[in-house]
Structures are given as structure tokens and as C-alpha cells.
Scaffold this active site. Structure first.
Site, PDB file in Angstrom:
ATOM      1  N   GLU A 235       0.819  -1.216   0.000  1.00 56.39           N
ATOM      2  CA  GLU A 235       0.000   0.000   0.000  1.00 56.39           C
ATOM      3  C   GLU A 235       0.853   1.267   0.000  1.00 56.39           C
ATOM      4  O   GLU A 235       0.506   2.246  -0.642  1.00 56.39           O
ATOM      5  CB  GLU A 235      -0.959   0.001   1.198  1.00 56.39           C
ATOM      6  CG  GLU A 235      -2.092  -0.990   1.060  1.00 56.39           C
ATOM      7  CD  GLU A 235      -2.926  -0.772  -0.194  1.00 56.39           C
ATOM      8  OE1 GLU A 235      -3.059   0.383  -0.641  1.00 56.39           O
ATOM      9  OE2 GLU A 235      -3.429  -1.769  -0.754  1.00 56.39           O
TER      10      GLU A 235
ATOM     11  N   TYR B 176      -5.704   6.915   4.255  1.00 55.03           N
ATOM     12  CA  TYR B 176      -5.886   5.906   3.212  1.00 55.03           C
ATOM     13  C   TYR B 176      -5.186   4.590   3.581  1.00 55.03           C
ATOM     14  O   TYR B 176      -5.803   3.531   3.592  1.00 55.03           O
ATOM     15  CB  TYR B 176      -5.353   6.402   1.847  1.00 55.03           C
ATOM     16  CG  TYR B 176      -5.165   5.254   0.907  1.00 55.03           C
ATOM     17  CD1 TYR B 176      -6.270   4.699   0.264  1.00 55.03           C
ATOM     18  CD2 TYR B 176      -3.921   4.640   0.742  1.00 55.03           C
ATOM     19  CE1 TYR B 176      -6.134   3.583  -0.542  1.00 55.03           C
ATOM     20  CE2 TYR B 176      -3.771   3.522  -0.055  1.00 55.03           C
ATOM     21  CZ  TYR B 176      -4.880   3.004  -0.697  1.00 55.03           C
ATOM     22  OH  TYR B 176      -4.737   1.888  -1.472  1.00 55.03           O
TER      23      TYR B 176
ATOM     24  N   ASP C 131      -8.874   6.402  -1.544  1.00 58.76           N
ATOM     25  CA  ASP C 131      -7.897   6.979  -2.465  1.00 58.76           C
ATOM     26  C   ASP C 131      -8.663   7.786  -3.521  1.00 58.76           C
ATOM     27  O   ASP C 131      -9.888   7.933  -3.438  1.00 58.76           O
ATOM     28  CB  ASP C 131      -7.015   5.887  -3.089  1.00 58.76           C
ATOM     29  CG  ASP C 131      -7.757   5.064  -4.126  1.00 58.76           C
ATOM     30  OD1 ASP C 131      -9.013   5.107  -4.142  1.00 58.76           O
ATOM     31  OD2 ASP C 131      -7.090   4.397  -4.934  1.00 58.76           O
TER      32      ASP C 131
END
Ligand code: SF4
Length: 350
Positions: free
Chosen positions: A32, A115, A133
Site C-alpha cells: 500500500e 488511506y 484513495d
């Protein structure tokens, strides 16, 4: 039901990515962080190499920062790597090697924003958290026909609430991935493919014929252009490099000395003099541009020979092998090539 339609589409279309189906929080976290501002295609190779070098959070915590930056070389946004390294140290030394299992706990780590916290909490721990996002923002704005600017805090809150009402309680990680996939493949910026959309029946923008006009985006900030002279200074099979200060743009990475507005030979020689480096006449080493988020570097390179090269912690002369081992930003790629040719005795033609 929205999430059923979305997840059925996701199950049919999910791409086979190295991190797909991953349950290890450390590996999800790495993927991520890498995927922020970077395409899936680019991340794939980096992800495998990075995890081969640092298979556990302890291995990452114990690594020297320069080794972490070297493996990040070319991915850009290097503060991500430095923050991740700091976070790994905290997890390994203060949290018993286990990443926090709530979005709130994850957010307390360096470099973990809303996020990433939502993504890791939902995908690794099954928490019902959104990973908002840009894709989710766009899809949610269209699903709800949101007419406010998505840069505004109140609008973001509305979109978050709308997303929270839709998220699947049993598969929150897959829900987030499905929404991102929908945004990347179907609900595209500017030209959504509504005719191929698995959730068109739930979409207010589509029903009202507004899909192409939404979301309302904030105005883009203009990029500033900076002209810089880049000095490739050689002496006895070595080239001069310096380390950028930690914390700022490209912090901690190595570069050839470069200076704003000093793009001609005489100005560059003067700037080098201030570093304690005397050089003779220069010759051109080409030009290159590099685009950052809010800034463009337009660079002119010059090759110089020096009588002596200084040695300091952040300013040193390296041979070809030393140059290859240093983490350098992509902005320097063109000049790195010129320096490698010069060190190999194959100078570029002027
Ligand atoms: Fe996006 Fe169109 Fe699907 Fe709505 S129907 S979510 S605008 S692709």
C-alpha cells in the site's frame, strides 16, 4: 444490493497481482505504501525485490537507511521509504513486531495516513474501514451525484459517510479493492464506461446523465520551473557526489552537485569553488528535465576535471562501483549515465 454487485464483478475481474489475497499485515502495508502515487505495473517488480531483501518488519527495521533507499531507487516520493523505515523500527522495537490492528493504531505510525490505515486495517484485519484513495473519491462522488468540490472537507465527509454506508461488513478489504479496481478500469476520470459498469443501476450520476461532469475537482496548482546546473566533476577515476539533506525533497539520496540558475560553465565553476572544489574548463554533458508534483527541474550538465576532490560525510568521490551502489533519484538518471561512460573511459561526444 450494491456491494453484492460490486464484489461479484470484482471476483470475476480481479487481476492476479503479487499482493492479491495477501493476509500478512506487513506485506500489505509495504504494497500500500508503494502503490501511493505509483502505478501497479511499476510497483510489481519493486514489491518482490523489496520483500526478498526485507522479508519481515524486523529485517526492515535493522537495515541501514541507505539500503532501503537503494531498493526504492526510481519509485519516487522517497519520504515514503524513510517514513516506512522509521515506522518499521517502531513496530519492531516498541510493538513486539506486530503492526497495530486498528486504523487508529496504524495512523499513529510515521507515513501512515487515512488511506493506508484504512487499506491495511480492512485488508489485513477485516476491519470495516474505507481506504479513500482518488478512485474511491471519484466513484463515490458519481454514485451520489455529489455536486460540491471534492477538495472541500465537508464534501469529503459526505463521501466518506456514503462509502461507510456501502462497505461490505464481511469483506471490507475486498470491497475497498473492488472500488479501486472499478475506478481504475471502468469509472475512469473524464470518460466513465457506464455501459460496462456493474453498479450502474445504483449510480445517481449515471441516472441523471452527469457522470462525465463529476466529480468537481479543485483547481490544479501551477508547477514552478527551476533551472539548475549539474556538475560532473572527475579526478583519478572518481566522480564527486553529495548527499541531499534528510527531510527535504529527495532527502538522503545522492546526487551530482547541482545549483539553481547556475546553468552555464562559469556560474557552475563558481558554485563548485564555494564547495571547495577548483575545476578547469568544462564541457557539456547534456540536458534533462524532471517533473515533480509541484516543480519542474530543467537541468544542464557540465563535465569538469578537478585538481583535488574533497572528502566529507555528505560530499565524496566515488568510483564506478561506488556510484552504482548509491541510491540516486531518477532526476539524475541522464547524468548518471554520462558519469558512468566517463568513468569507463567512454566519454559522450560533445
Ligand atoms: Fe461510474 Fe458510470 Fe459506474 Fe456510475 S455508472 S459508477 S459513473 S462508471
Amino acid at each position: 444490493m450494491f456491494s453484492q454487485d460490486l464484489l461479484a464483478w470484482h471476483d470475476r475481474n480481479a487481476r492476479d497481482l503479487p499482493w492479491r489475497g495477501e493476509r500478512d499485515p506487513y506485506r500489505i502495508w509495504i504494497s500500500e505504501i508503494m502503490l501511493q502515487q505509483t502505478t501497479t505495473q511499476t510497483v510489481k517488480g519493486y514489491y518482490e525485490r523489496f520483500l526478498a531483501a526485507f522479508p519481515t518488519v524486523e529485517a526492515l527495521a535493522d537495515a541501514p537507511e541507505q539500503a532501503v533507499l537503494k531498493l526504492w531507487e526510481g519509485l519516487g516520493y522517497y519520504s515514503r521509504a524513510r517514513n516506512m523505515h522509521r515506522a518499521a523500527k517502531r513496530v519492531a522495537r516498541e510493538l513486539g513486531g506486530r503492526l497495530p490492528d486498528t486504523a487508529e493504531g496504524l495512523r499513529a505510525l510515521p507515513g501512515v495516513g487515512e488511506y493506508t490505515a484504512g487499506a491495511v486495517a480492512s485488508m489485513a484485519y477485516g476491519r470495516r474501514e474505507l481506504a479513500m484513495d482518488g478512485n474511491l473519491v471519484r466513484v463515490l462522488a458519481r454514485l451520489t451525484a455529489e455536486s460540491g468540490c471534492v477538495g472541500e472537507a465537508a464534501v469529503k465527509r459526505r463521501l466518506r459517510a456514503a462509502g461507510a454506508a456501502l462497505i461490505d461488513a464481511d469483506r471490507p478489504g475486498d470491497f475497498n479493492q473492488a472500488m479501486m479496481g472499478l475506478g481504475r478500469l471502468v469509472c475512469l476520470p473524464g470518460r466513465p464506461k457506464c455501459e460496462a459498469c456493474p453498479v450502474a443501476a445504483h449510480c445517481a450520476a449515471h441516472a441523471r446523465g452527469l457522470a462525465g461532469q463529476l466529480p468537481v475537482m479543485p483547481p490544479k496548482a501551477a508547477k514552478r520551473t527551476e533551472r539548475r546546473g549539474v556538475a560532473l566533476v572527475f579526478r583519478g577515476g572518481r566522480v564527486l557526489v553529495r548527499r541531499r539533506p534528510a527531510g527535504g525533497l529527495l532527502g538522503g539520496l545522492w546526487e551530482f552537485p547541482n545549483f539553481p540558475d547556475a546553468t552555464d560553465e562559469a556560474s557552475l565553476a563558481e558554485c563548485l569553488e564555494e564547495l571547495g572544489v577548483s575545476v578547469g574548463a568544462g564541457r557539456r554533458a547534456g540536458a534533462a528535465s524532471h517533473v515533480f508534483t509541484h516543480l519542474v527541474w530543467k537541468m544542464e550538465g557540465w563535465i569538469f576535471a578537478a585538481n583535488a576532490l574533497p572528502e566529507a560525510e555528505d560530499l565524496r568521490a566515488v568510483d564506478a562501483a561506488g556510484l552504482a551502489a548509491l541510491p540516486m533519484p531518477t532526476a539524475m538518471r541522464c547524468f548518471r549515465g554520462a558519469a558512468e561512460r566517463e568513468l569507463a573511459g567512454r566519454p559522450a561526444s560533445p
